[in-house]
Design a protein around this motif. Structure first.
Motif, PDB file in Angstrom:
ATOM      1  N   GLU A 121      52.882  51.915  71.688  1.00  0.00           N
ATOM      2  CA  GLU A 121      54.171  52.483  71.290  1.00  0.00           C
ATOM      3  C   GLU A 121      53.927  53.915  70.809  1.00  0.00           C
ATOM      4  OE1 GLU A 121      57.425  51.306  70.654  1.00  0.00           O
ATOM      5  OE2 GLU A 121      56.912  49.628  71.983  1.00  0.00           O
ATOM      6  N   ASP A 136      55.531  55.593  68.717  1.00  0.00           N
ATOM      7  CA  ASP A 136      55.717  55.654  67.262  1.00  0.00           C
ATOM      8  C   ASP A 136      54.465  55.226  66.495  1.00  0.00           C
ATOM      9  OD1 ASP A 136      58.249  56.542  67.626  1.00  0.00           O
ATOM     10  OD2 ASP A 136      59.267  54.724  66.914  1.00  0.00           O
ATOM     11  N   LYS A 137      53.666  54.366  67.118  1.00  0.00           N
ATOM     12  CA  LYS A 137      52.428  53.965  66.430  1.00  0.00           C
ATOM     13  C   LYS A 137      51.551  55.208  66.203  1.00  0.00           C
ATOM     14  CE  LYS A 137      48.087  51.461  66.903  1.00  0.00           C
ATOM     15  NZ  LYS A 137      47.264  50.507  67.619  1.00  0.00           N
ATOM     16  N   HIS A 175      39.144  50.095  60.328  1.00  0.00           N
ATOM     17  CA  HIS A 175      39.872  49.526  59.186  1.00  0.00           C
ATOM     18  C   HIS A 175      38.986  49.503  57.939  1.00  0.00           C
ATOM     19  CE1 HIS A 175      43.445  48.739  61.497  1.00  0.00           C
ATOM     20  NE2 HIS A 175      42.637  48.411  62.489  1.00  0.00           N
ATOM     21  N   THR A 208      38.864  53.003  56.491  1.00  0.00           N
ATOM     22  CA  THR A 208      40.086  53.334  55.750  1.00  0.00           C
ATOM     23  C   THR A 208      40.033  52.727  54.343  1.00  0.00           C
ATOM     24  OG1 THR A 208      41.359  53.526  57.787  1.00  0.00           O
ATOM     25  CG2 THR A 208      42.608  53.053  55.795  1.00  0.00           C
ATOM     26  N   PRO A 267      41.422  62.346  58.364  1.00  0.00           N
ATOM     27  CA  PRO A 267      41.034  61.873  59.698  1.00  0.00           C
ATOM     28  C   PRO A 267      42.270  61.619  60.552  1.00  0.00           C
ATOM     29  CG  PRO A 267      40.754  60.145  58.042  1.00  0.00           C
ATOM     30  CD  PRO A 267      41.045  61.411  57.296  1.00  0.00           C
ATOM     31  N   SER A 270      32.273  59.381  55.753  1.00  0.00           N
ATOM     32  CA  SER A 270      31.855  58.000  55.947  1.00  0.00           C
ATOM     33  C   SER A 270      30.369  57.846  55.701  1.00  0.00           C
ATOM     34  CB  SER A 270      32.186  57.562  57.371  1.00  0.00           C
ATOM     35  OG  SER A 270      33.542  57.231  57.465  1.00  0.00           O
TER      36      SER A 270
HETATM   37  P1  HMG Z   1      44.452  50.704  65.256  1.00  0.00           P
HETATM   38  O1  HMG Z   1      43.793  49.402  64.966  1.00  0.00           O
HETATM   39  O2  HMG Z   1      44.692  51.033  66.686  1.00  0.00           O
HETATM   40  O3  HMG Z   1      45.854  50.843  64.560  1.00  0.00           O
HETATM   41  O4  HMG Z   1      43.538  51.848  64.602  1.00  0.00           O
HETATM   42  P2  HMG Z   1      46.615  49.818  63.607  1.00  0.00           P
HETATM   43  O5  HMG Z   1      46.945  48.562  64.332  1.00  0.00           O
HETATM   44  O6  HMG Z   1      45.894  49.679  62.309  1.00  0.00           O
HETATM   45  O7  HMG Z   1      47.958  50.625  63.368  1.00  0.00           O
HETATM   46  C1  HMG Z   1      47.921  51.877  62.752  1.00  0.00           C
HETATM   47  C2  HMG Z   1      49.216  52.034  61.943  1.00  0.00           C
HETATM   48  O8  HMG Z   1      50.322  52.171  62.847  1.00  0.00           O
HETATM   49  C3  HMG Z   1      49.552  50.839  61.051  1.00  0.00           C
HETATM   50  O9  HMG Z   1      50.114  51.372  59.862  1.00  0.00           O
HETATM   51  C4  HMG Z   1      50.624  50.102  61.848  1.00  0.00           C
HETATM   52  O10 HMG Z   1      51.486  49.316  61.048  1.00  0.00           O
HETATM   53  C5  HMG Z   1      51.359  51.280  62.458  1.00  0.00           C
HETATM   54  P3  HMG Z   1      49.433  51.041  58.428  1.00  0.00           P
HETATM   55  O11 HMG Z   1      49.522  49.579  58.250  1.00  0.00           O
HETATM   56  O12 HMG Z   1      47.991  51.481  58.540  1.00  0.00           O
HETATM   57  O13 HMG Z   1      50.210  51.843  57.461  1.00  0.00           O
HETATM   58  N1  HMG Z   1      52.144  50.946  63.651  1.00  0.00           N
HETATM   59  C6  HMG Z   1      53.368  51.486  63.914  1.00  0.00           C
HETATM   60  N2  HMG Z   1      54.143  52.335  63.210  1.00  0.00           N
HETATM   61  C7  HMG Z   1      55.340  52.716  63.763  1.00  0.00           C
HETATM   62  N3  HMG Z   1      55.793  52.209  64.948  1.00  0.00           N
HETATM   63  C8  HMG Z   1      55.069  51.338  65.670  1.00  0.00           C
HETATM   64  C9  HMG Z   1      53.791  50.932  65.149  1.00  0.00           C
HETATM   65  N4  HMG Z   1      52.804  50.102  65.595  1.00  0.00           N
HETATM   66  C10 HMG Z   1      51.819  50.116  64.667  1.00  0.00           C
HETATM   67  N5  HMG Z   1      55.537  50.880  66.829  1.00  0.00           N
HETATM   68  C11 HMG Z   1      42.640  53.572  63.256  1.00  0.00           C
HETATM   69  C12 HMG Z   1      43.914  52.899  63.774  1.00  0.00           C
HETATM   70  C13 HMG Z   1      43.037  54.756  62.368  1.00  0.00           C
HETATM   71  C14 HMG Z   1      41.851  52.562  62.398  1.00  0.00           C
HETATM   72  C15 HMG Z   1      41.805  54.047  64.473  1.00  0.00           C
HETATM   73  O14 HMG Z   1      42.483  55.086  65.124  1.00  0.00           O
HETATM   74  C16 HMG Z   1      40.408  54.510  64.118  1.00  0.00           C
HETATM   75  O15 HMG Z   1      39.476  53.701  64.081  1.00  0.00           O
HETATM   76  N6  HMG Z   1      40.195  55.837  63.867  1.00  0.00           N
HETATM   77  C17 HMG Z   1      38.877  56.396  63.546  1.00  0.00           C
HETATM   78  C18 HMG Z   1      38.404  56.047  62.145  1.00  0.00           C
HETATM   79  C19 HMG Z   1      39.152  56.772  61.057  1.00  0.00           C
HETATM   80  O16 HMG Z   1      39.836  57.749  61.275  1.00  0.00           O
HETATM   81  N7  HMG Z   1      38.984  56.284  59.793  1.00  0.00           N
HETATM   82  C20 HMG Z   1      39.620  56.906  58.666  1.00  0.00           C
HETATM   83  C21 HMG Z   1      38.851  56.744  57.349  1.00  0.00           C
HETATM   84  S1  HMG Z   1      37.117  57.133  57.549  1.00  0.00           S
HETATM   85  C22 HMG Z   1      37.019  58.872  57.446  1.00  0.00           C
HETATM   86  O17 HMG Z   1      37.944  59.506  57.050  1.00  0.00           O
HETATM   87  C23 HMG Z   1      35.752  59.492  57.908  1.00  0.00           C
HETATM   88  C24 HMG Z   1      35.784  60.089  59.302  1.00  0.00           C
HETATM   89  O18 HMG Z   1      36.528  61.298  59.271  1.00  0.00           O
HETATM   90  C25 HMG Z   1      34.372  60.318  59.816  1.00  0.00           C
HETATM   91  C26 HMG Z   1      33.357  61.059  58.946  1.00  0.00           C
HETATM   92  O19 HMG Z   1      33.321  60.950  57.749  1.00  0.00           O
HETATM   93  O20 HMG Z   1      32.515  61.717  59.564  1.00  0.00           O
HETATM   94  C27 HMG Z   1      36.472  59.179  60.291  1.00  0.00           C
END
Ligand code: HMG
Length: 389
Positions: free
Chosen positions: A29, A31-32, A199, A202, A235, A308
């Protein structure tokens, strides 16, 4: 004597990808991606950009205004280094025309190293008030095609000059920091993409923010109402909201409204660029400064840095008289607007057409005459660059 940020500038590559197009292509989606994760576009890295070119291109925005003789140290923070031995700082020192009598080194601890560099710069300048330190935080967030992290990719660099002439902001003596060994995100030496438990990462971020905020309040005696705004390691923009929401009820009603408004300002650039690891917090700071209304000299801003693995630091800056003059809002907005939007097939082709293999002698697509620093390919397994004087 006050020590802080004298100059700051940002650079991101000239290609971009729309997150609605990405969502549709990945059967998600829209919006996600745009609301749930909070990203609108991401910068895409062509094969003629790397952390050296981006870092140099960021610093080139102010380096000619600075007496190069006064710069005694170059700290280059990245987790996307171009060599396992030679520091990106040495390439950058050369391309920026800095003197030989300098210390130049690369620093790594995921997204946190930019903050370590800033704090080392502050300590060095405090001991040597006549010297300045150039800090460059430059990175490429690369998770891979069709991975959950793909929507959180991005790239860019922020360069900062630290000195006893903190025209932008003083770095206050109030920092708190911590380390916890966590398997949330890493990149093996033989991999060009990051591996992550998104997750878990986060949760680690949220927990470390809460723990450090508790310690900060105790040690500083300050409360949330003492802050005019926050910048976060971002991130993805929803991450900053998740962190701030944990403490927002501590502010007055009026304070909560202001902090929410300023959160949106601090997310603006990051929403359009994506993650730039070490530089992400400082892009969020720039975004807060450029996109907020009503910030004034003397305002205290909170900064939360997270990398991280995991390491985090929470500290504050105090804005200085005339801080607006250091900013280049129009140039930053123009750079973002001028990026070429890619179709999905163009994006996937650019993503795959990189020159990670040093034995690949094929030149990059570096366009001539851009006035920017570019990586042009490998010769005898040594990186070649073109730099316009
Ligand atoms: P995912 O599993 O695809 O997404 O991964 P999800 O199922 O958790 O959904 C994301 C959000 O969208 C949720 O909201 C859903 O409810 C919402 P939340 O519950 O989190 O508030 N959602 C919707 N909203 C509106 N309309 C819809 C809809 N459907 C779902 N239709 C994830 C998401 C960010 C985990 C993934 O992209 C990922 O793994 N990213 C990389 C890791 C990352 O960024 N981690 C962040 C913390 S770690 C960090 O900051 C260090 C880093 O920068 C690295 C370093 O330090 O070097 C990453």
């Amino acid at each position: 004597m006050s020590v802080g940020i004298e100059e700051i500038a940002f650079y991101t590559p000239a290609l971009s990808l729309d997150m609605v197009a990405l969502a549709k292509a990945r059967d998600e989606e829209p919006d996600k991606y745009t609301i749930g994760i909070g990203q609108t576009t991401q910068s895409v890295v062509p094969n003629y950009e790397d952390v050296v070119t981006m870092g140099v291109n960021a610093a080139k925005n102010f380096i000619d205004r600075v007496d190069r003789e006064s710069i005694d140290m170059l700290l280059f923070a990245t987790e996307s280094g171009v060599d396992n031995s030679k520091s990106g700082a040495i390439f950058a020192k050369n391309f920026l025309g800095l003197k030989d009598g300098i210390r130049a080194i690369e620093l790594k601890q995921a997204c946190y190293a930019g903050t370590f560099a800033l704090m080392q710069a502050k300590d060095f300048v405090t001991l040597h008030p006549d010297k300045k330190v150039l800090v460059i935080a430059s990175d490429i967030a690369r998770y891979g095609l069709k991975t959950p992290g793909e929507v959180t990719q991005g790239a860019g660099a922020v360069a900062m000059l630290v000195s006893t002439e903190p025209k932008l902001a003083v770095i206050n003596d109030d920092t708190v920091y911590m380390v916890k060994d966590e398997p949330d995100f890493w990149r093996p030496i033989d991999s060009d993409i990051a591996l992550v438990d998104g997750h878990q990462s986060t949760d680690v971020y949220k927990d470390m923010f809460l723990e450090l905020w508790g310690r900060y309040k105790q040690e500083s005696g300050l409360s949330l109402n003492d802050f005019a705004g926050w910048a976060f390691h971002m991130p993805y923009t929803k991450m900053a909201k998740k962190a701030l929401d944990q403490i927002l009820p501590e502010a007055s009603e009026e304070g909560q409204a202001l902090l929410k408004e300023r959160l949106a300002a601090s997310q603006y650039y990051n929403r359009h660029v994506g993650n730039l690891y070490t530089g992400s917090l400082y892009l969020s700071l720039l975004s807060l400064l450029d996109q907020s209304t009503g910030l004034v000299a003397g305002d205290r801003l909170g900064l939360f840095s997270f990398g991280s693995g995991a390491e985090a630091e929470l500290f504050s800056l105090t804005l200085q008289e005339g801080f607006e003059k250091v900013l280049s809002k129009q140039a930053t907005e123009a750079m973002l607007a001028a990026r070429k939007p890619l179709s999905m097939s163009e994006y996937e082709a650019v993503f795959l057409d990189q020159r990670f293999d040093s034995k690949n002698t094929q030149k990059t697509d570096a366009p001539a005459g851009t006035g920017r620093c570019q990586f042009t390919g490998w010769q005898d397994q040594y990186r070649q660059y073109r730099i316009a004087k």
